[in-house]
Scaffold this motif. Structure first.
Motif, short mmCIF file in Angstrom:
data_model
loop_
_atom_site.label_atom_id
_atom_site.label_comp_id
_atom_site.label_asym_id
_atom_site.label_seq_id
_atom_site.Cartn_x
_atom_site.Cartn_y
_atom_site.Cartn_z
N THR A 3 0.80 -0.83 0.18
CA THR A 3 0.25 -0.06 0.02
C THR A 3 0.77 1.45 0.00
O THR A 3 0.16 2.25 -0.63
CB THR A 3 -1.21 0.02 0.58
N LYS A 4 2.15 0.92 0.40
CA LYS A 4 2.68 2.67 1.08
C LYS A 4 3.63 3.11 -0.15
O LYS A 4 3.09 3.86 -0.95
CB LYS A 4 4.30 2.06 1.49
N THR A 5 3.14 2.20 -1.48
CA THR A 5 3.79 2.40 -3.18
C THR A 5 2.60 3.25 -3.67
O THR A 5 2.78 4.84 -4.08
CB THR A 5 3.99 0.97 -3.99
N MET A 6 1.84 3.03 -3.02
CA MET A 6 0.38 3.32 -4.03
C MET A 6 0.17 5.03 -2.98
O MET A 6 0.03 6.06 -4.10
CB MET A 6 -1.34 2.73 -3.48
N THR A 7 0.59 5.05 -1.87
CA THR A 7 0.08 6.58 -0.75
C THR A 7 1.81 6.65 -1.56
O THR A 7 1.50 8.24 -2.28
CB THR A 7 0.60 6.27 0.44
N GLY A 8 2.59 6.34 -1.41
CA GLY A 8 4.01 7.39 -2.49
C GLY A 8 3.98 7.78 -3.85
O GLY A 8 3.49 9.05 -4.09
N LEU A 59 3.68 4.95 11.16
CA LEU A 59 3.36 5.95 11.25
C LEU A 59 3.58 7.11 10.05
O LEU A 59 2.34 7.65 9.89
CB LEU A 59 3.60 6.51 12.54
N GLY A 60 4.28 7.30 10.12
CA GLY A 60 4.64 7.84 8.49
C GLY A 60 4.07 8.10 7.94
O GLY A 60 3.58 9.46 7.17
N TYR A 61 3.76 6.87 7.54
CA TYR A 61 2.92 6.90 5.71
C TYR A 61 1.67 6.93 5.97
O TYR A 61 0.84 7.58 4.85
CB TYR A 61 2.87 5.76 5.59
N ALA A 73 -6.77 6.31 10.32
CA ALA A 73 -6.00 7.08 10.39
C ALA A 73 -4.52 7.09 9.50
O ALA A 73 -4.23 7.59 9.14
CB ALA A 73 -5.41 7.81 11.70
N ILE A 74 -4.75 5.81 9.99
CA ILE A 74 -2.98 5.68 9.29
C ILE A 74 -2.95 4.36 7.91
O ILE A 74 -2.52 3.61 7.77
CB ILE A 74 -1.78 5.29 10.33
N ALA A 75 -4.44 4.85 7.54
CA ALA A 75 -4.17 3.52 6.38
C ALA A 75 -3.70 3.88 5.23
O ALA A 75 -3.61 2.86 4.56
CB ALA A 75 -6.06 3.91 5.49
N GLY A 76 -2.75 4.70 5.01
CA GLY A 76 -2.28 4.79 4.30
C GLY A 76 -0.89 4.12 3.86
O GLY A 76 0.23 3.79 3.29
N ALA A 77 -0.78 3.43 5.18
CA ALA A 77 0.68 2.12 5.64
C ALA A 77 0.16 0.88 4.78
O ALA A 77 1.31 0.09 4.74
CB ALA A 77 1.68 2.68 7.16
N GLY A 78 -1.15 1.11 5.09
CA GLY A 78 -1.13 -0.84 4.59
C GLY A 78 -2.75 -0.81 4.82
O GLY A 78 -2.03 -2.37 4.86
N LEU A 118 8.51 12.05 5.09
CA LEU A 118 7.41 10.54 5.33
C LEU A 118 7.47 10.01 4.40
O LEU A 118 7.46 8.37 4.45
CB LEU A 118 6.47 11.32 4.90
N ALA A 119 8.00 10.04 2.82
CA ALA A 119 7.56 9.49 2.10
C ALA A 119 9.04 8.04 1.75
O ALA A 119 9.45 6.96 1.17
CB ALA A 119 7.65 9.28 0.98
#
Length: 455
Positions: A84-89, A182-184, A246-251, A129-130
């Protein structure tokens, strides 16, 4: 351990316009490895997507559901965890290309209602963060799951705001690499807030719908969730699905092999400047010369035997994943598993045929070592300036943790040689002429990474 399954190899599912015989093939060595992993009960099901440019094929192993004779296929859905982090990136790269964000922009500018910690006047940027250089810890200290089987479900925006407002950074932003969910999560929240959308809505608008990824989601409809392969713990027991706030962007993302092929092809074919920016090296992590390892916007940039590739892995309570492609744009791979066991070796082996040693035979035989003997291995071993293995003696043997990663047990197979059961990796400790333990070599995915013991 779950009962042994008969080898169930799904015939090629060609997802290209060409005939099945022209579809990308799975290397026989890696096919055997996947068959063995399922037959030995280490993975309940595996799906491997092989991508050659515009052509692709999907191979399924095991059973999509217990008691079901059907094998998993291109439309079986899995949790992809930290892929998922690659998608947030990519969302960040998309915002930068559109002129809506800058990599050096303080995240506080995108989240004016948040109190973002600083140190010595240095603010955390979205680029930090990224690239995992934010200085934030892996997890927020106020994460206190009501249900450990679904640890992120109750962690909402109020908890995230509270933690950030009270947190003190222990190092300056940009000073060192530390893997941070947390960061992502914060990055995903910031980008969604800027776009005045939820994280799911932003993914759908900027990635999933444009790429035709109709089976990819974070929450999803009941019909989509019904296509999830049931997850399993590493010991084969059933695992709960993970839900995020809140931290969906991590996974938080769930996806299918068919959709992940479309996602990976957007990088392989370099369809937009955003994909190009997402894999552009931003920071050096370790090594030098041909062995240097770098990071883009989430993507890890590595090489095996001089063959450079981008990759990321993921794991939740009941699933594991790997996505990668060669930087020459010729080949890509996605591996999805419904068991929380590492699939990195399988992914690299499929992506770069012949790059890994042949599949091991039976698992190493475990031997007993007296507790007094185990004590000599305890210590910290620096494999890179920002990557350290911490070894300590637990109640039942050695426990090993890596920078930003949880501890895992290792088991002795010989004097100075230990193996993991949850991943395909081995530690070989080194001694000096006087017999003192002075270092360790981590063997994993065809790499041999030496580390010196810290005083």
């Amino acid at each position: 351990m779950p009962p042994r399954l008969r080898t169930l190899l799904l015939p090629i599912l060609s997802l290209s316009g060409a005939a099945a015989l022209a579809a990308p093939t799975l290397d026989a060595t890696m096919r055997e490895r996947a068959e063995n992993l399922v037959r030995d009960g280490k993975h309940a099901s595996l799906v491997i997507a092989v991508i050659d440019g515009k052509d692709s094929a999907v191979y399924g192993f095991g059973r999509a559901r217990p008691g079901d004779s059907g094998v998993p296929d291109a439309d079986t859905v899995y949790e992809i965890g930290s892929v998922t982090k690659t998608m947030t990136g990519l969302l960040l790269a998309d915002a930068v290309v559109a002129g809506k964000a800058r990599l050096d922009q303080p995240v506080a500018e995108l989240l004016p209602g948040y109190a973002i910690p600083t140190l010595a006047g240095r603010q955390i940027t979205v680029g930090q963060l990224a690239t995992q250089f934010s200085g934030l810890p892996r997890l927020p200290a106020n994460l206190a799951p009501a249900d450990m089987a679904n640890p992120y479900a109750g962690y909402g925006e109020a908890q995230l705001r509270t933690f950030l407002a009270g947190h003190t950074l222990t190092r300056a932003p940009g000073a060192a690499y530390e893997y941070s969910n947390l960061g992502y999560g914060l990055l995903g929240t910031a980008l969604a807030t800027q776009a005045n959308m939820s994280y799911e809505e932003l993914l759908q608008a900027r990635i999933f719908r444009p790429l035709g990824m109709v089976s990819t989601f974070t929450a999803g409809t009941p019909a989509l969730r019904a296509r999830l392969a049931p997850g399993h713990l590493a010991d084969g027991k059933p695992a709960a699905n993970w839900d995020f706030q809140a931290i969906a962007g991590a996974g938080a993302v769930r996806s299918s092999a068919r959709d992940m092929i479309a996602y990976m092809q957007s990088y392989i074919l370099a369809t937009s400047p955003a994909q190009q920016l997402a894999v552009r090296p931003q920071q050096v992590l370790a090594g030098e010369g041909d062995g240097v390892k770098k990071i883009g916007l989430a993507w890890m940039l590595d090489q095996v035997k001089g063959r450079p590739f981008a990759w990321h892995n993921g794991q939740t309570g009941g699933y594991a994943s790997f996505a990668g492609y060669t930087l020459d744009g010729k080949r890509g791979v996605v591996v999805l598993s419904s068991t929380a066991r590492d699939v990195d070796g399988l992914g690299v082996g499929v992506l770069l045929p012949g790059s890994l040693p042949p599949p091991n035979g039976p698992a190493p035989k475990e031997i007993a070592i007296a507790p007094a003997e185990l004590a000599q291995y305890a210590g910290q071993y620096a494999l890179a300036p920002t990557f350290v293995l911490s070894v300590r003696q637990g109640p039942e043997g050695l426990l090993v943790g890596a920078t930003g990663q949880p501890e895992a047990p290792v088991y002795a197979s010989a004097k100075d040689t230990f193996f993991y059961k949850v991943v395909e990796a081995q530690l070989v400790f080194q001694r000096d002429a006087q017999g003192a333990v002075t270092g360790v070599v981590l063997h994993q995915n065809g790499h041999a990474l030496p580390g010196k013991r810290k005083p």
